[in-house]
Design an enzyme around this catalytic site. Sequence first.
Site, PDB file in Angstrom:
ATOM      1  N   CYS A 136       0.836  -1.358   0.005  1.00 52.79           N
ATOM      2  CA  CYS A 136      -0.072   0.122   0.177  1.00 52.79           C
ATOM      3  C   CYS A 136       0.660   1.356  -0.057  1.00 52.79           C
ATOM      4  CB  CYS A 136      -0.980  -0.547   1.232  1.00 52.79           C
ATOM      5  SG  CYS A 136      -1.955   1.722   1.495  1.00 52.79           S
ATOM      6  N   CYS A 139      -0.603   4.390   2.010  1.00 50.97           N
ATOM      7  CA  CYS A 139       0.021   3.800   4.106  1.00 50.97           C
ATOM      8  C   CYS A 139       1.086   3.673   4.089  1.00 50.97           C
ATOM      9  CB  CYS A 139      -0.591   2.685   3.770  1.00 50.97           C
ATOM     10  SG  CYS A 139      -2.210   1.919   3.332  1.00 50.97           S
ATOM     11  N   ASP A 140       2.204   4.047   3.026  1.00 49.66           N
ATOM     12  CA  ASP A 140       3.730   3.862   3.290  1.00 49.66           C
ATOM     13  C   ASP A 140       4.714   4.326   2.835  1.00 49.66           C
ATOM     14  OD1 ASP A 140       3.637   1.330   5.570  1.00 49.66           O
ATOM     15  OD2 ASP A 140       3.523   0.056   4.081  1.00 49.66           O
TER      16      ASP A 140
END
Length: 324
Positions: A136, A139-140
């Site tokens: 992701c 997300c990261d």
Amino acid sequence: MEKQHENLIIIGTGAAGLTAAIYAARANLKPLVLAGLQPGGQLTITSDVENYPGFAEAIQGPWLMEQMQKQAENVGARILYDLIAGVDFAKTPFCLMGDSGAQYHTDSVIIATGAQARWLGLESETRFHGKGVSACATCDGFFYRGKKVAVIGGGNSAVEEALYLSNICESVTLIHRRDHLRAEQLLQTRLMATPNINIMWNHVVDEVLGDSGSAGGSAGGMGGGVTGLRLASTLDASAQKLAVDGVFVAIGHDPATSVFKDAIALDAEGYIITEAGGVHSSVAGVFAAGDCVDKIYRQAVTAAGMGCMAALDAEKFLAEQRMR
Ligand code: NAP
């Protein structure tokens, strides 16, 4: 055989299911929430979370899910561990069959069973989960600002992830096993026009390389993590190394919906079809929220938003039924 009758059963305890539980419990629906194989959902396999609003500092995914569960229980939701193995939505009350042998009868259902990212299946990929390997970018990606990363895949997700990362990272290498992408043309045009994205055609990842000797480490690769990839050509026997600090696997997701395939409408990839912009499934009284529906955004906050919508619509549905 144990039988029970409920107003509302919520299947799944990720961000969508637990948010639905909080709203439904506060509307006095006394929801029963059924947890499956991965209680807490995908956030329980995430480390640092910096994009869930309300927390000034990074929080841990498992902690966030624990808090959501406690919040749902504190307002009156009941949580039971039973994997749903079969459903009958053809007549009301709906019937759910649990792995435990229990049958649950209910006037409404919210399906929030989520999805699982597909992985390459390499031992080295598993070893570096959360230490340089992610599924992701939203997300990261922030943990890799100014660094070199690779994205694996050739679909819409891979191209969107590469474009997203190109705004944060020094360079992005998109690695695809064929010589053309399946992503839509508009995305391909943007990809080709982005100067810090390179494409490596006809290659697969053989091994994720890294420094596994160091303990711990976050998605940012601090204290050990990914240093590169060993790539194999799909055209000949050649192999090469690529130095990267992170790798984003974007080869698709599998929604956890197989148990519903004969009961409600699913699309060709198994995602639950809901009416445009809403949470109603093809069966009145059965609602769906989160990653089992959404193949585009796939965020905890969007799943939570859909969970809220599903609870509000379930409450409205039950009120209308009872007026009849
Ligand atoms: P996808 O379309 O299934 O693409 C998966 C990609 O990963 C393909 O290019 C595939 O290669 C590659 N792949 C699969 N297994 C692999 C493996 N073991 N090793 C290396 N490569 C592998 O998945 P997606 O991109 O996640 O999209 C899923 C669905 O969501 C699609 O319907 C997509 O249109 C939709 N989506 C839409 C949006 C949007 O509208 N903005 C955004 C994201 C996703 P091959 O091409 O060789 O098969």
